[in-house]
Design an enzyme around this catalytic site. Structure first.
Site, PDB file in Angstrom:
ATOM      1  N   ASP A   1      12.132 122.999  24.566  1.00  0.00           N
ATOM      2  CA  ASP A   1      12.913 122.229  23.610  1.00  0.00           C
ATOM      3  C   ASP A   1      13.145 123.111  22.383  1.00  0.00           C
ATOM      4  OD1 ASP A   1      14.294 120.130  22.487  1.00  0.00           O
ATOM      5  OD2 ASP A   1      12.697 118.664  22.749  1.00  0.00           O
TER       6      ASP A   1
ATOM      7  N   ASP B   1      23.552 118.873  24.753  1.00  0.00           N
ATOM      8  CA  ASP B   1      22.881 117.583  24.936  1.00  0.00           C
ATOM      9  C   ASP B   1      23.959 116.506  24.973  1.00  0.00           C
ATOM     10  OD1 ASP B   1      20.038 118.159  24.949  1.00  0.00           O
ATOM     11  OD2 ASP B   1      20.265 118.757  22.861  1.00  0.00           O
TER      12      ASP B   1
ATOM     13  N   ARG C   1      17.330 105.869  24.778  1.00  0.00           N
ATOM     14  CA  ARG C   1      17.624 107.075  25.563  1.00  0.00           C
ATOM     15  C   ARG C   1      16.897 107.029  26.908  1.00  0.00           C
ATOM     16  NH1 ARG C   1      15.929 111.982  21.929  1.00  0.00           N
ATOM     17  NH2 ARG C   1      16.889 113.183  23.629  1.00  0.00           N
TER      18      ARG C   1
ATOM     19  N   HIS D   1      11.273 115.878  16.133  1.00  0.00           N
ATOM     20  CA  HIS D   1      12.223 116.695  15.381  1.00  0.00           C
ATOM     21  C   HIS D   1      11.701 117.006  13.979  1.00  0.00           C
ATOM     22  CE1 HIS D   1      14.807 114.856  18.479  1.00  0.00           C
ATOM     23  NE2 HIS D   1      15.515 115.958  18.377  1.00  0.00           N
TER      24      HIS D   1
ATOM     25  N   HIS E   1      11.407 114.446  28.713  1.00  0.00           N
ATOM     26  CA  HIS E   1      10.677 115.545  28.081  1.00  0.00           C
ATOM     27  C   HIS E   1       9.270 115.547  28.671  1.00  0.00           C
ATOM     28  CE1 HIS E   1      13.706 113.986  25.220  1.00  0.00           C
ATOM     29  NE2 HIS E   1      13.873 115.249  24.856  1.00  0.00           N
TER      30      HIS E   1
ATOM     31  N   ARG F   1      27.170 114.993  21.927  1.00  0.00           N
ATOM     32  CA  ARG F   1      27.662 115.923  20.904  1.00  0.00           C
ATOM     33  C   ARG F   1      29.178 115.936  20.779  1.00  0.00           C
ATOM     34  NH1 ARG F   1      22.765 115.536  19.017  1.00  0.00           N
ATOM     35  NH2 ARG F   1      21.229 116.940  19.972  1.00  0.00           N
TER      36      ARG F   1
END
Length: 256
Positions: free
Chosen positions: A252, A64, A138, A181, A169, A72
């Site tokens: 995901d 990601d 985002r 999450h 998504h 990351r």
């Protein structure tokens, strides 16, 4: 041996013996990397090379790497802005916003390909409805049309660098406040409302040649009781059937 359907993660900077064994399993098809796997560009290149050498055809290696909060690999990589910045430029000068988005997509993909990473799970196609904090900046924009235009430019940049794109998504995470999450968000809008707004960027990007799509861990309660990633309605009837998407569907993270 062909690639399997499961994408796994690994614990550290190098592969442990038991991880090598899991990655050689016929059901494994790829590896997703996280910040814990990264130390330097040289180290990550060596890790990716080791993963690729385990199998033929090589396992796919992904990360990601959207910019902003979700990047990351930091030290040794360009710090990319959150894509909402391109939306702000778009509001003043759409052509410049597209150029900057394309450049960022190219830069992201070029740096990742230089260390062997096959693709990044990007761009984000969610519409920023001012509700979801986990999406927020985002997202490129609050306008579905602007999201589609800026995401298309980002994908063009990725393609110039030799990287496929994965939109996320599906069918849209921007209409819920809860963070998927740590919770199970429920979007209570009608199918018509979702289709007329949130699905627009996905539909356009499919027309533009988008290679992959990641569904949301969101329940759209007026449409289907299952989260989109487990829903035959969203994945088969809508995405495959109505939208005609023939690319790869990536779940995901199942640990969310």
């Amino acid at each position: 041996m062909s690639l399997g359907p499961v994408m796994l993660d690994v614990a550290g900077l190098e592969l442990a013996p038991e991880e090598r064994e899991r990655l050689r399993h016929p059901l494994t098809g790829g590896v997703i990397l996280f910040a814990r796997n990264y130390e330097t560009p040289e180290q990550i290149a060596a890790l990716v090379r080791t993963i690729h050498e385990l199998r033929k055809p090589p396992l796919l290696v992904a990360v990601d790497h959207e910019g902003g909060r979700v990047q990351r690999f930091r030290e040794g990589f360009t710090a990319l802005p959150a894509v909402a910045r391109f939306g702000e430029v778009w509001d003043e000068n759409p052509a410049r916003g597209r150029r900057l988005s394309e450049t960022a997509g190219w830069l992201m993909a070029t740096e990742l390909r230089a260390v062997g990473v096959d693709f990044s799970f990007a761009p984000v196609l969610d519409v920023n409805r001012g509700i979801s904090r986990v999406i927020g900046d985002r997202s490129f924009h609050a306008s579905p049309d602007a999201v589609a235009e800026l995401a298309h430019a980002w994908m063009i940049g990725m393609h110039r660098a030799g990287m496929a794109a994965t939109g996320k998504h599906f069918p849209g995470h921007g209409g819920v406040e809860a963070d998927s999450h740590v919770a199970v968000p429920v979007d209570e809008r009608s199918y018509q409302d979702i289709y007329m707004e949130d699905i627009v960027p996905f539909e356009r990007m499919i027309e533009f040649g988008l290679e992959g799509i990641m569904p949301a861990h969101v329940i759209y309660s007026r449409v289907d009781p299952q989260p989109a990633g487990y829903s035959q309605f969203w994945l088969q009837q809508t995405l495959r059937g109505e939208l005609g998407f023939e690319g790869v569907i990536f779940s995901d993270d199942l640990s969310m």
